[in-house]
Structures are given as C-alpha cells and as structure tokens.
Design an enzyme around this catalytic site. Structure first.
Site, PDB file in Angstrom:
ATOM      1  N   SER A 159     -30.971  12.275  46.430  1.00  0.00           N
ATOM      2  CA  SER A 159     -30.634  10.975  47.011  1.00  0.00           C
ATOM      3  C   SER A 159     -29.209  11.039  47.524  1.00  0.00           C
ATOM      4  O   SER A 159     -28.378  11.794  46.993  1.00  0.00           O
ATOM      5  CB  SER A 159     -30.745   9.871  45.943  1.00  0.00           C
ATOM      6  OG  SER A 159     -30.174   8.654  46.408  1.00  0.00           O
ATOM      7  N   TYR A 172     -27.584   7.207  37.727  1.00  0.00           N
ATOM      8  CA  TYR A 172     -28.472   7.763  38.753  1.00  0.00           C
ATOM      9  C   TYR A 172     -27.684   8.658  39.711  1.00  0.00           C
ATOM     10  O   TYR A 172     -28.096   9.778  40.022  1.00  0.00           O
ATOM     11  CB  TYR A 172     -29.141   6.634  39.511  1.00  0.00           C
ATOM     12  CG  TYR A 172     -30.131   7.055  40.568  1.00  0.00           C
ATOM     13  CD1 TYR A 172     -31.400   7.504  40.225  1.00  0.00           C
ATOM     14  CD2 TYR A 172     -29.804   6.978  41.919  1.00  0.00           C
ATOM     15  CE1 TYR A 172     -32.320   7.871  41.192  1.00  0.00           C
ATOM     16  CE2 TYR A 172     -30.717   7.344  42.903  1.00  0.00           C
ATOM     17  CZ  TYR A 172     -31.971   7.795  42.536  1.00  0.00           C
ATOM     18  OH  TYR A 172     -32.867   8.164  43.495  1.00  0.00           O
TER      19      TYR A 172
END
Length: 247
Positions: A159, A172
C-alpha cells in the site's frame, strides 16, 4: 524463406515473453477485490492458479465461476493469518503442483483505523501478524517450491501507506513499509535461486470501477518473463498520489 522463418521465430519469442502458460501460482485471499482480479489475470495468461479464502461458500462459488470461464483454478479453505493453516496450505500447493511453484502473490491484509495512542496491544499484534508475519512466513514456506521451479516470482500487495502518511493508521503503515523492505531484502538474498521479488503499492481512495484490474495488471506484468529483469522494486499504482500528495 529464411527471412520469413526469422520473423516467425521472433513472434513466437515475443508471445512467450507475454504468456504464463505452463506456470503455477498461489494467490492468497483470491475470492474478492484485488486478489480476485489477480487470480483472473494470471489464469487468463495461462497460469494454473491455487487460491485460498476463509469463506468456504464464497470460495466454492468463485471456483465454479472460474471453471465456467475455462480457467485452471483450485482452492483451499484457509485463514492465512494462522501459522498452522499456512503450513497446511503450502502442503496442499506442493502436492497440487508437484513440489514446484512459479508465482506467489501475498495479497491478504487488514486494517483498523485509529489514532496511534488508541491501539491496544492485541490490535497491534493482530495487524502485524496479518499484514507482515503472514507474508514473511509464506515466503519461507514457499521458498523451496519457488527455487525448484527454476524461475520463481513473489509479489507483495502492499500500500502507499507504506510510503507516505495517508491517515490510515500508523500500525498498518509500519507493516506495509516493512513489506516493501522485505521485498528488497528477499530480492537480493534469493537472486541466486532465480527468484524475483517485488511489491505493488496501490492507492484507491475513491473505489473507482475497475480499480482492482488496474492493480492486477501490474501484478501480472511482474510475473511475466517480460519482467525478468525487474526485482526488488516497490511500484506504486496510485494515480500519481505519492508524487503529488492529496488533491
């Protein structure tokens, strides 16, 4: 005649560079989203694909759909965040593909959006285990199969949260940043085993139609013989976000 033969040979060579015919692939979490699109992309290019999902009903439905399309796709019920289930999954993959694997797509991931001071120890452990540890362990388990294939390829679905702050949660982002670094380390360490390793970092904030296909096409390219000199890279598929920031 010699000219014609040479031209024909060149066409065959180009076609082989853009084909996955005869290869095998494992895609984790392949029943929805990016994982689903990657399974279809690889199968369309000729790969025999194995995927997994925690949802047995959903997995069986997808397998039926892919069979109707003429794709060679098999599947297992597996929670890839579980170490014993990961081990069992790779045993199944080894058996299905005769101890060889060309492609591993580490796709599973999850997130909890909170401010840093609000994360509990349990949430931190779960996010790291799912987003980083599972990928690391699957690579360890798959290494002998990838090496045995003679031409292995690993792609992490990361990501842009691992490259820039996007307000998605610090845990994250840290996990995805570690995944991007893992791709670099393994690319160097396993080059001697003819295994390439790359990371794809999507950014899809608007949930546009076709977004998963935009990511899956890059993933598929990295698996092709045409990308045989690409390794150790983190490639953003983000509409320019990481060079321009929020619009």
């Amino acid at each position: 005649m010699a000219t014609t033969a040479a031209a024909g040979s060149g066409t065959v060579t180009r076609n082989l560079r853009w084909s996955l015919a005869g290869t095998t692939a494992l895609v984790t979490g392949g029943t929805r989203g990016i994982g689903y699109a990657v399974v279809e992309e690889l199968a369309e290019l000729g790969a025999a694909v194995h995927t997994c999902s925690r949802n047995e009903a959903e997995l069986n439905q997808r397998l039926q759909e892919w069979s109707a399309k003429g794709f060679t796709v098999t599947g297992s019920v597996c929670d890839a965040s579980s170490r014993p289930q990961r081990e069992h999954l790779l045993q199944q993959v080894s058996s299905a593909f005769n101890g060889k694997l060309n492609i591993l797509i580490n796709n599973i991931g999850t997130n909890i959006r909170k401010s840093t001071t609000d994360y509990t120890a349990e949430e931190y452990s779960m996010l790291m285990a799912t987003n980083l540890e599972s990928c690391y362990h699957l690579c360890q388990l798959a290494h002998p199969l990838l090496k045995a294939s003679g031409a292995g390829c690993i792609v992490f679905i990361s990501s842009v949260a691992g490259l820039a702050h996007i307000g998605s949660g610090s845990v994250y982002g840290a996990a995805k940043g570690a995944v991007n670094q893992l791709a670099k380390n393994l690319a160097c360490e396993w080059a001697k085993d003819n295994i390439r390793v790359n990371s794809v970092a999507p950014w899809t904030p608007m949930r546009r139609p076709g977004e998963a296909n935009e990511v899956s096409s890059m993933v598929a390219f990295l698996c092709l013989p045409a990308a045989s000199y690409v390794t150790g890279q983190t490639i953003s598929v983000d509409g320019g976000f990481t060079v321009n920031g929020f619009p």
